[in-house]
Design an enzyme around this catalytic site. Sequence first.
Site, mmCIF file in Angstrom:
data_model
loop_
_atom_site.group_PDB
_atom_site.id
_atom_site.type_symbol
_atom_site.label_atom_id
_atom_site.label_comp_id
_atom_site.label_asym_id
_atom_site.label_seq_id
_atom_site.Cartn_x
_atom_site.Cartn_y
_atom_site.Cartn_z
ATOM 1 N N SER A 142 0.950 -1.086 0.005
ATOM 2 C CA SER A 142 0.034 0.221 0.130
ATOM 3 C C SER A 142 0.737 1.197 0.064
ATOM 4 O O SER A 142 2.035 1.173 0.638
ATOM 5 C CB SER A 142 -0.855 0.061 1.166
ATOM 6 O OG SER A 142 -1.403 1.373 1.312
ATOM 7 N N TYR A 157 -1.675 -0.121 10.110
ATOM 8 C CA TYR A 157 -1.956 -0.684 8.584
ATOM 9 C C TYR A 157 -0.739 -0.232 7.818
ATOM 10 O O TYR A 157 -0.183 -1.090 7.259
ATOM 11 C CB TYR A 157 -3.351 -0.229 8.059
ATOM 12 C CG TYR A 157 -3.525 -0.581 6.623
ATOM 13 C CD1 TYR A 157 -3.944 -1.809 6.380
ATOM 14 C CD2 TYR A 157 -2.971 0.252 5.581
ATOM 15 C CE1 TYR A 157 -4.288 -2.168 5.173
ATOM 16 C CE2 TYR A 157 -3.516 -0.308 4.198
ATOM 17 C CZ TYR A 157 -4.005 -1.466 4.070
ATOM 18 O OH TYR A 157 -4.309 -1.612 2.732
#
Length: 252
Positions: A142, A157
């Site tokens: 990501s 995250y």
Amino acid sequence: MKVAIVSGASSGIGQSTAIQLARRGTGVILTYHGNQQGAVDTVAIIEKEGGTAVALPLDVGDTVAFAPFREAVAATLGDRWQRDTFDFLVNNAGFGHLAMFEDTTEDSFDTLVRVLLKGPYFLTQTLLPLLADGGAIVNTTSNSATRSGLEPGYSAYGSLKGALVVLTRYLAKELSPRGIRVNSVSPGATRTRIADNAFERFPEVIPGIAAKTALGRLGEPDDIGMVIAALLAEECRWITAEDIEVSGGYNL
């Protein structure tokens, strides 16, 4: 025929990746967890276009399930493709999580670890004996782990996606004697089912994201799926240990 395993392919980036690989003549074993109908739909799309695909259930947060999954993969390879190995692994399954640092609980952190890092780590290890020499792996990370994608609320995250980028480099090094390439892609904001269909539930956030993106729009699953498929192809045979941001120039 080359064969790929794509985890989390019942929707979004994983679904796009499975379809894009099939369009390039690759057989696909795709996994799903909690969205069986999406997996059935993905297989149907692939088969309608003349490809071959099989959907298998898998919870990447449950390492106990990995050994039985490997047996299911081995049986599927033999039954469907008359093979005992596969060529490509795409570690894509995961979920989004938004929480400010001070609000992140230990339980939610541990769940993220299991799914986003421990899962792909030990799933890859479990499947490695079946992965053919000269194969390739792509991990979906990501841009929340890069400078361009640093946004409040993604400390856990983003940290774990960053760890997956580091794991990518180590795997590229350690698996290179077998000719196995390992890369990762870091998507920016993409229209998927992430965070319970957040973009569908909160469409008002999309213009702001588009305004911060050089190419002026939200990402679509095919924007990422086509890159993953390309990284696995022969044209990218000299690329390994790389993390490629696919965000349309977010915060450029």
